[in-house]
Design an enzyme around this catalytic site. Structure first.
Site, PDB file in Angstrom:
ATOM      1  N   THR A 183       0.867  -1.173   0.000  1.00  0.00           N
ATOM      2  CA  THR A 183       0.000   0.000   0.000  1.00  0.00           C
ATOM      3  C   THR A 183       0.906   1.225   0.000  1.00  0.00           C
ATOM      4  OG1 THR A 183      -1.805  -1.057   1.151  1.00  0.00           O
ATOM      5  CG2 THR A 183      -1.515   1.277   1.610  1.00  0.00           C
ATOM      6  N   THR A 234      -0.244   1.248   7.040  1.00  0.00           N
ATOM      7  CA  THR A 234      -0.227   0.128   6.095  1.00  0.00           C
ATOM      8  C   THR A 234      -0.079  -1.158   6.879  1.00  0.00           C
ATOM      9  OG1 THR A 234       0.946  -0.899   4.248  1.00  0.00           O
ATOM     10  CG2 THR A 234       2.285   0.450   5.716  1.00  0.00           C
TER      11      THR A 234
HETATM   12  N1  ASP Z   1      -3.880  -1.854   4.839  1.00  0.00           N
HETATM   13  C1  ASP Z   1      -4.182  -2.359   3.526  1.00  0.00           C
HETATM   14  C2  ASP Z   1      -5.507  -3.067   3.568  1.00  0.00           C
HETATM   15  O1  ASP Z   1      -5.723  -3.836   4.472  1.00  0.00           O
HETATM   16  C3  ASP Z   1      -3.154  -3.281   2.981  1.00  0.00           C
HETATM   17  C4  ASP Z   1      -1.715  -2.833   3.138  1.00  0.00           C
HETATM   18  O2  ASP Z   1      -1.457  -1.848   3.776  1.00  0.00           O
HETATM   19  O3  ASP Z   1      -0.813  -3.504   2.605  1.00  0.00           O
HETATM   20  O4  ASP Z   1      -6.274  -2.897   2.658  1.00  0.00           O
END
Ligand code: ASP
Length: 313
Positions: A183, A234
């Site tokens: 992300t 993230t």
């Molecule tokens: N936080 C994001 C989600 O759960 C994924 C990520 O940060 O890699 O959609």
């Protein structure tokens, strides 16, 4: 605090911090992640030096990473369980607490800019799915096909996951299983001392259609308030949602915690209460930066008080 600007506002030294995801980034991808973050920080920094607002800077930085297939945002995003790309993004202006977000948005390349349009051109904060897509189209955002966002790596991952039984998304953040992409997010302070935050993601691999993570949820994965801090998170979104991570960090800062301790406390809760993993970037109202993650790595870049750009994974 520095000298006064043209309109009489007190000028401060701008700051920007970006991230490109917290997970077990493999050795052979460290370079692309670090370079991608650095490129985004450079673009956001230039916006700030040219007198742009913190909102302009975080949008511009995130746009760079949405276009970079290295990351799980825009081009390069994960496929969901039915082989579609559904994107989530949010942006928040710490000066006004105005916020805009989109979730489960299909067929758009630049979800963070659509989120900004939600913030500036509607009376709402969050648009999802079909409604978000209709809004993006009506606002003239470039439409694209799923195949324009899809990279071969993600098609292969999707095929491999379909063969697996009992795929558990939590293992991909901790490094126990083959890795997800990152992300992306940015936090900035402009020369007027205003804070902003933005986050953009394709979510998690093989998510159910319609699944929404923490990134577009104001207070969970994204928050900005000039009184406290700007935050982009993230990681395993379901954990960040349950602990309302970004707003909780701001609340602790408001109650007197130094930013490092506020982040430490929330990361402790994330681990002990919900077994969560991931990371946060934080810029507080004094321009102090905190970067913290409990995953093996986190891709990131920032500009220090002297205007030097740094990056790390
Ligand atoms: N936080 C994001 C989600 O759960 C994924 C990520 O940060 O890699 O959609």
């Amino acid at each position: 605090m520095g000298p006064r600007g043209k309109q009489g506002a007190v000028m401060v030294r701008p700051r920007i911090v970006v991230h490109g995801g917290a997970w077990d980034i493999p050795e052979d991808e460290l370079d692309t992640h670090e370079r991608g973050c650095r490129a985004a920080a450079e673009v956001g920094w230039k916006v700030l030096l040219d007198g742009g607002s913190a909102v302009d800077a975080v949008e511009a930085a995130v746009r760079v990473m949405e276009d970079d297939p290295t990351f799980d945002a825009g081009v390069g995003a994960f496929l969901n369980a039915v082989g579609e790309v559904e994107l989530d993004a949010a942006i928040m202006d710490g000066a006004t607490l105005a916020a805009g977000a989109v979730a489960a948005l299909r067929h758009v390349r630049a979800p963070v800019s659509v989120a900004r349009a939600v913030m500036e051109r509607t009376q709402h904060v969050l648009l999802v799915g079909e409604g978000a897509a209709l809004f993006a189209e009506a606002q003239g955002f470039e439409q694209c096909r799923t195949s324009d966002l899809l990279v071969g790596r993600e098609l292969e991952r999707w095929r491999a996951i379909q063969q697996q039984r009992g795929f558990d998304v939590r293992t991909v953040f901790s490094g126990q299983k083959s890795a997800p992409r990152g992300t992306v997010g940015a936090v900035a302070m402009d020369a007027r001392g205003n804070l902003a935050a933005a986050t953009s993601t394709g979510g998690t691999p093989n998510k159910m259609p319609g699944r929404v993570g923490d990134s577009p949820l104001i207070g969970a994965g994204t928050y900005a308030d000039n009184n406290t801090a700007a935050i982009s998170a993230t990681g395993w979104g379901e954990g960040f949602i349950r602990l309302v991570v970004a707003k909780t960090i701001c609340d602790l800062i408001e109650f007197g915690f130094p930013p490092e301790q506020a982040v430490e406390e929330v990361m402790r809760r994330l681990e002990t209460r919900v077994g969560g993993s991931g990371g946060v970037i934080v810029l507080d109202r004094a321009g102090r930066m905190v970067i913290r993650y409990n995953t093996p790595r986190m891709a990131r870049a920032w500009v220090d008080g002297q205007g030097e750009i740094h990056s790390a994974v």
